[in-house]
Design a protein around this motif. Structure first.
Motif, PDB file in Angstrom:
ATOM      1  N   ASP A   1       0.810  -1.125  -0.110  1.00  0.00           N
ATOM      2  CA  ASP A   1      -0.095  -0.114   0.059  1.00  0.00           C
ATOM      3  C   ASP A   1       0.764   1.264   0.013  1.00  0.00           C
ATOM      4  N   PRO A   2       0.400   2.306  -0.479  1.00  0.00           N
ATOM      5  CA  PRO A   2       1.186   3.681  -0.690  1.00  0.00           C
ATOM      6  C   PRO A   2       1.714   4.153   0.808  1.00  0.00           C
ATOM      7  N   GLY A   3       3.150   4.386   0.761  1.00  0.00           N
ATOM      8  CA  GLY A   3       3.505   4.560   2.077  1.00  0.00           C
ATOM      9  C   GLY A   3       3.978   3.623   3.215  1.00  0.00           C
ATOM     10  N   GLU A   4       3.604   2.510   2.897  1.00  0.00           N
ATOM     11  CA  GLU A   4       3.819   1.449   3.663  1.00  0.00           C
ATOM     12  C   GLU A   4       5.268   0.642   3.251  1.00  0.00           C
ATOM     13  N   SER A   5       5.956   0.474   4.476  1.00  0.00           N
ATOM     14  CA  SER A   5       7.237  -0.182   4.147  1.00  0.00           C
ATOM     15  C   SER A   5       7.148  -1.383   3.699  1.00  0.00           C
ATOM     16  N   ALA A   6       8.291  -1.943   3.172  1.00  0.00           N
ATOM     17  CA  ALA A   6       8.248  -3.320   2.648  1.00  0.00           C
ATOM     18  C   ALA A   6       8.008  -4.233   3.799  1.00  0.00           C
ATOM     19  N   GLU A   7       8.856  -4.007   4.944  1.00  0.00           N
ATOM     20  CA  GLU A   7       8.587  -4.941   6.289  1.00  0.00           C
ATOM     21  C   GLU A   7       7.292  -5.104   6.595  1.00  0.00           C
ATOM     22  N   ALA A   8       6.737  -3.830   6.710  1.00  0.00           N
ATOM     23  CA  ALA A   8       5.104  -3.697   7.007  1.00  0.00           C
ATOM     24  C   ALA A   8       4.358  -4.507   6.269  1.00  0.00           C
ATOM     25  N   ALA A   9       4.515  -4.249   4.870  1.00  0.00           N
ATOM     26  CA  ALA A   9       3.622  -4.873   3.817  1.00  0.00           C
ATOM     27  C   ALA A   9       3.727  -6.302   3.966  1.00  0.00           C
ATOM     28  N   ALA A  10       4.959  -6.732   4.137  1.00  0.00           N
ATOM     29  CA  ALA A  10       5.063  -8.517   4.249  1.00  0.00           C
ATOM     30  C   ALA A  10       4.383  -8.943   5.449  1.00  0.00           C
ATOM     31  N   LEU A  11       4.632  -8.309   6.575  1.00  0.00           N
ATOM     32  CA  LEU A  11       3.760  -8.855   7.676  1.00  0.00           C
ATOM     33  C   LEU A  11       2.367  -8.815   7.597  1.00  0.00           C
ATOM     34  N   ARG A  12       1.774  -7.651   6.825  1.00  0.00           N
ATOM     35  CA  ARG A  12       0.445  -7.424   6.640  1.00  0.00           C
ATOM     36  C   ARG A  12      -0.012  -8.738   5.912  1.00  0.00           C
ATOM     37  N   GLU A  13       0.636  -8.883   4.746  1.00  0.00           N
ATOM     38  CA  GLU A  13       0.237  -9.823   3.695  1.00  0.00           C
ATOM     39  C   GLU A  13       0.384 -11.319   4.236  1.00  0.00           C
ATOM     40  N   LEU A  14       1.373 -11.548   5.016  1.00  0.00           N
ATOM     41  CA  LEU A  14       1.344 -12.680   5.514  1.00  0.00           C
ATOM     42  C   LEU A  14       0.334 -13.121   6.473  1.00  0.00           C
ATOM     43  N   ALA A  15      -0.388 -12.193   7.159  1.00  0.00           N
ATOM     44  CA  ALA A  15      -1.269 -12.417   8.280  1.00  0.00           C
ATOM     45  C   ALA A  15      -2.709 -12.305   7.330  1.00  0.00           C
ATOM     46  N   GLU A  16      -2.648 -11.620   6.384  1.00  0.00           N
ATOM     47  CA  GLU A  16      -4.093 -11.541   5.367  1.00  0.00           C
ATOM     48  C   GLU A  16      -4.205 -12.807   4.836  1.00  0.00           C
ATOM     49  N   GLU A  17      -3.170 -13.285   4.034  1.00  0.00           N
ATOM     50  CA  GLU A  17      -3.328 -14.667   3.175  1.00  0.00           C
ATOM     51  C   GLU A  17      -3.075 -15.787   3.793  1.00  0.00           C
ATOM     52  N   THR A  18      -2.280 -15.864   5.024  1.00  0.00           N
ATOM     53  CA  THR A  18      -2.050 -17.079   5.569  1.00  0.00           C
ATOM     54  C   THR A  18      -2.734 -17.462   6.950  1.00  0.00           C
ATOM     55  N   GLY A  19      -2.804 -16.225   7.699  1.00  0.00           N
ATOM     56  CA  GLY A  19      -3.046 -16.349   8.984  1.00  0.00           C
ATOM     57  C   GLY A  19      -2.011 -16.511   9.929  1.00  0.00           C
ATOM     58  N   PHE A  20      -0.872 -16.440   9.471  1.00  0.00           N
ATOM     59  CA  PHE A  20       0.356 -16.368  10.261  1.00  0.00           C
ATOM     60  C   PHE A  20       0.542 -14.934  10.632  1.00  0.00           C
ATOM     61  N   SER A  21       1.158 -14.809  11.857  1.00  0.00           N
ATOM     62  CA  SER A  21       2.076 -13.721  12.235  1.00  0.00           C
ATOM     63  C   SER A  21       3.570 -13.930  12.212  1.00  0.00           C
ATOM     64  N   GLY A  22       4.236 -12.930  12.450  1.00  0.00           N
ATOM     65  CA  GLY A  22       5.511 -13.130  12.283  1.00  0.00           C
ATOM     66  C   GLY A  22       6.355 -12.003  12.392  1.00  0.00           C
ATOM     67  N   SER A  23       7.831 -12.068  12.525  1.00  0.00           N
ATOM     68  CA  SER A  23       8.708 -10.991  12.826  1.00  0.00           C
ATOM     69  C   SER A  23       9.683 -11.034  11.583  1.00  0.00           C
ATOM     70  N   VAL A  24      10.028  -9.800  11.261  1.00  0.00           N
ATOM     71  CA  VAL A  24      11.050  -9.583  10.289  1.00  0.00           C
ATOM     72  C   VAL A  24      12.571  -9.995  10.732  1.00  0.00           C
ATOM     73  N   VAL A  25      13.234 -10.950   9.873  1.00  0.00           N
ATOM     74  CA  VAL A  25      14.494 -11.224  10.350  1.00  0.00           C
ATOM     75  C   VAL A  25      15.462 -11.217   9.269  1.00  0.00           C
ATOM     76  N   GLY A  26      16.669 -10.631   9.577  1.00  0.00           N
ATOM     77  CA  GLY A  26      17.642 -10.280   8.348  1.00  0.00           C
ATOM     78  C   GLY A  26      17.164  -9.102   7.433  1.00  0.00           C
ATOM     79  N   GLN A  27      17.818  -8.999   6.571  1.00  0.00           N
ATOM     80  CA  GLN A  27      17.999  -7.786   5.479  1.00  0.00           C
ATOM     81  C   GLN A  27      16.690  -7.823   4.594  1.00  0.00           C
ATOM     82  N   VAL A  28      16.301  -6.673   4.060  1.00  0.00           N
ATOM     83  CA  VAL A  28      15.390  -6.890   2.964  1.00  0.00           C
ATOM     84  C   VAL A  28      16.134  -6.685   1.610  1.00  0.00           C
ATOM     85  N   SER A  29      15.774  -7.473   0.827  1.00  0.00           N
ATOM     86  CA  SER A  29      16.638  -7.228  -0.571  1.00  0.00           C
ATOM     87  C   SER A  29      16.521  -5.912  -1.408  1.00  0.00           C
ATOM     88  N   PRO A  30      17.248  -5.666  -2.304  1.00  0.00           N
ATOM     89  CA  PRO A  30      16.860  -4.519  -3.089  1.00  0.00           C
ATOM     90  C   PRO A  30      15.663  -4.775  -3.862  1.00  0.00           C
TER      91      PRO A  30
END
Length: 103
Positions: free
Chosen positions: A1-30
């Motif tokens: 979504d506009p203005g959303e960080s890649a990390e926030a978007a990944a966690l939101r999509e993970l929850a929406e599409e799978t029901g899993f929660s999570g935490s970001v580990v490691g670096q975000v790719s270019p």
């Protein structure tokens, strides 16, 4: 979504599409080309450690089934699903091949 960080978007999509929660580990790719010369779409890869599972909240036009598979059985499972007529995401297939060859 506009203005959303890649990390926030990944966690939101993970929850929406799978029901899993999570935490970001490691670096975000270019930024990477999603389909190379076919479109101008791009994507980033975010490593996430999954922690629990709740209810999916998929969009009404999405048909997503969560299938839990041990990593060592991923390629065999995808091959079986493809024989049954499922269309396998090329990124997941490439990941499974890498796992199978310990890459």
């Amino acid at each position: 979504d506009p203005g959303e960080s890649a990390e926030a978007a990944a966690l939101r999509e993970l929850a929406e599409e799978t029901g899993f929660s999570g935490s970001v580990v490691g670096q975000v790719s270019p930024r990477c080309a999603a389909e190379c010369s076919i479109s101008s779409a791009d994507e980033v890869f975010v490593s996430v450690a999954c922690q629990s599972r709740g209810a999916q909240a998929s969009e009404t036009d999405e048909d997503i089934e969560v299938v839990l598979v041990p990593a060592k059985q991923l390629l065999q499972t995808l091959d079986s699903m493809a024989r049954e007529g499922c269309l396998i995401c090329s990124r997941l297939q490439a990941f499974a091949v890498g796992l199978a060859f310990n890459i």
